[in-house]
Design a protein around this motif. Structure first.
Motif, PDB file in Angstrom:
ATOM      1  N   SER A   1      11.384  19.023  29.070  1.00  0.00           N
ATOM      2  CA  SER A   1      11.424  20.408  28.594  1.00  0.00           C
ATOM      3  C   SER A   1      12.804  20.716  28.023  1.00  0.00           C
ATOM      4  O   SER A   1      13.771  19.972  28.249  1.00  0.00           O
ATOM      5  N   PRO A   2      12.941  21.830  27.286  1.00  0.00           N
ATOM      6  CA  PRO A   2      14.277  22.238  26.844  1.00  0.00           C
ATOM      7  C   PRO A   2      15.256  22.383  27.999  1.00  0.00           C
ATOM      8  O   PRO A   2      16.414  21.966  27.883  1.00  0.00           O
ATOM      9  N   LEU A   3      14.808  22.940  29.097  1.00  0.00           N
ATOM     10  CA  LEU A   3      15.691  23.102  30.257  1.00  0.00           C
ATOM     11  C   LEU A   3      16.133  21.754  30.794  1.00  0.00           C
ATOM     12  O   LEU A   3      17.320  21.545  31.077  1.00  0.00           O
ATOM     13  N   GLU A   4      15.202  20.820  30.928  1.00  0.00           N
ATOM     14  CA  GLU A   4      15.550  19.487  31.435  1.00  0.00           C
ATOM     15  C   GLU A   4      16.457  18.764  30.455  1.00  0.00           C
ATOM     16  O   GLU A   4      17.412  18.084  30.864  1.00  0.00           O
ATOM     17  N   ASN A   5      16.186  18.874  29.161  1.00  0.00           N
ATOM     18  CA  ASN A   5      17.034  18.235  28.157  1.00  0.00           C
ATOM     19  C   ASN A   5      18.449  18.796  28.189  1.00  0.00           C
ATOM     20  O   ASN A   5      19.427  18.034  28.102  1.00  0.00           O
ATOM     21  N   LEU A   6      18.563  20.101  28.320  1.00  0.00           N
ATOM     22  CA  LEU A   6      19.890  20.720  28.334  1.00  0.00           C
ATOM     23  C   LEU A   6      20.671  20.319  29.573  1.00  0.00           C
ATOM     24  O   LEU A   6      21.863  19.992  29.489  1.00  0.00           O
TER      25      LEU A   6
ATOM     26  N   PRO B   1       7.096  20.794  26.890  1.00  0.00           N
ATOM     27  CA  PRO B   1       7.668  19.508  26.489  1.00  0.00           C
ATOM     28  C   PRO B   1       8.280  19.621  25.091  1.00  0.00           C
ATOM     29  O   PRO B   1       7.743  20.315  24.217  1.00  0.00           O
ATOM     30  N   ALA B   2       9.389  18.964  24.884  1.00  0.00           N
ATOM     31  CA  ALA B   2      10.102  19.087  23.618  1.00  0.00           C
ATOM     32  C   ALA B   2       9.266  18.633  22.430  1.00  0.00           C
ATOM     33  O   ALA B   2       9.492  19.081  21.301  1.00  0.00           O
ATOM     34  N   ARG B   3       8.283  17.785  22.661  1.00  0.00           N
ATOM     35  CA  ARG B   3       7.481  17.264  21.546  1.00  0.00           C
ATOM     36  C   ARG B   3       6.669  18.358  20.840  1.00  0.00           C
ATOM     37  O   ARG B   3       6.255  18.165  19.687  1.00  0.00           O
ATOM     38  N   VAL B   4       6.423  19.505  21.492  1.00  0.00           N
ATOM     39  CA  VAL B   4       5.623  20.558  20.867  1.00  0.00           C
ATOM     40  C   VAL B   4       6.495  21.597  20.166  1.00  0.00           C
ATOM     41  O   VAL B   4       5.967  22.529  19.557  1.00  0.00           O
TER      42      VAL B   4
ATOM     43  N   ARG C   1      13.840  22.806  18.233  1.00  0.00           N
ATOM     44  CA  ARG C   1      14.524  21.589  18.701  1.00  0.00           C
ATOM     45  C   ARG C   1      16.027  21.698  18.427  1.00  0.00           C
ATOM     46  O   ARG C   1      16.844  21.304  19.257  1.00  0.00           O
ATOM     47  N   ARG C   2      16.369  22.217  17.263  1.00  0.00           N
ATOM     48  CA  ARG C   2      17.780  22.399  16.945  1.00  0.00           C
ATOM     49  C   ARG C   2      18.436  23.356  17.923  1.00  0.00           C
ATOM     50  O   ARG C   2      19.560  23.145  18.370  1.00  0.00           O
TER      51      ARG C   2
END
Length: 218
Positions: free
Chosen positions: A100-105, A137-140, A146-147
């Protein structure tokens, strides 16, 4: 008062840089100085070496000749100290599509050595306009969303004075461009520095200085 501090040397300085990519010398003799509060736009035609210059500045590549100095010290000799004061966001969002964005960050902050708690990450993502996408999920996500995940790091990196950004406005709508320009202007107004590439006009509080890499092309 912050503005009472006078420095006798530029915070970031490039001296006589040359960049070799494969067997091609992109540029040589390149020099610039960036002081606290400075905003520097790296310009030039495609393929001239703008991204390559940012990679030299951040230490992701080494110059063929010349030197980079931070606080009047070689960035190669003081690599760890320099990187602790640097934030680099590349052209492509470095996201794991399964997270997710949160997990990625949170992962990006941890990888950079920043101790940031989950609440701070949530606030940063909300601030960048991703309140409704925190757990997707970031894929959606769209390209603009995404940026924004990567750009959320700006709100967690105020303590890092030097921000180096490769095409940060790509895929952003007009409102997001204005918001990002205001964020970068505020960072400079607080004594930080920004070095960036962009093909877009952005409403900065003060027009940036321009470094034309083409002037040093081989």
């Amino acid at each position: 008062m912050q503005h009472a501090v006078v420095q006798s040397f530029p915070m970031l300085e490039a001296r006589d840089l040359a960049c070799l990519k494969g067997d091609r010398l992109l540029f040589h003799g390149l020099a610039f100085r960036l002081q606290a509060g400075g905003l520097l736009r790296v310009a030039g035609p495609n393929g001239v070496g703008k991204t390559s210059l940012l990679r030299l500045v951040t230490g992701l590549a080494l110059p063929e000749a010349g030197e980079l100095r931070w606080r009047d010290r070689s960035t190669r000799r003081e690599r760890e100290a320099f990187h602790a004061e640097l934030l680099y966001l590349g052209h492509a969002p470095a996201l794991n599509d399964l997270l997710s964005p949160l997990e990625n960050l949170r992962f990006a902050c941890a990888a950079a050595g920043d101790e940031v708690d989950e609440e701070a990450c949530i606030r940063a993502l909300e601030r960048i306009g991703l309140a409704r996408q925190l757990d997707l999920p970031a894929r959606v996500l769209s390209q603009g969303q995404r940026r924004r995940v990567g750009l959320a790091r700006l709100f967690l990196s105020a303590a890092r004075p030097l921000w180096v950004l490769d095409e940060p406005f790509t895929a952003l709508d007009v409102h997001a461009v204005a918001d990002l320009a205001a964020t970068l202007s505020a960072h400079c107004a607080g004594g930080g520095m920004v070095m960036l590439t962009t093909h877009q006009d952005a409403p900065f509080a003060t027009p940036p200085a321009v470094l034309d890499v083409g002037a040093f092309a081989c």
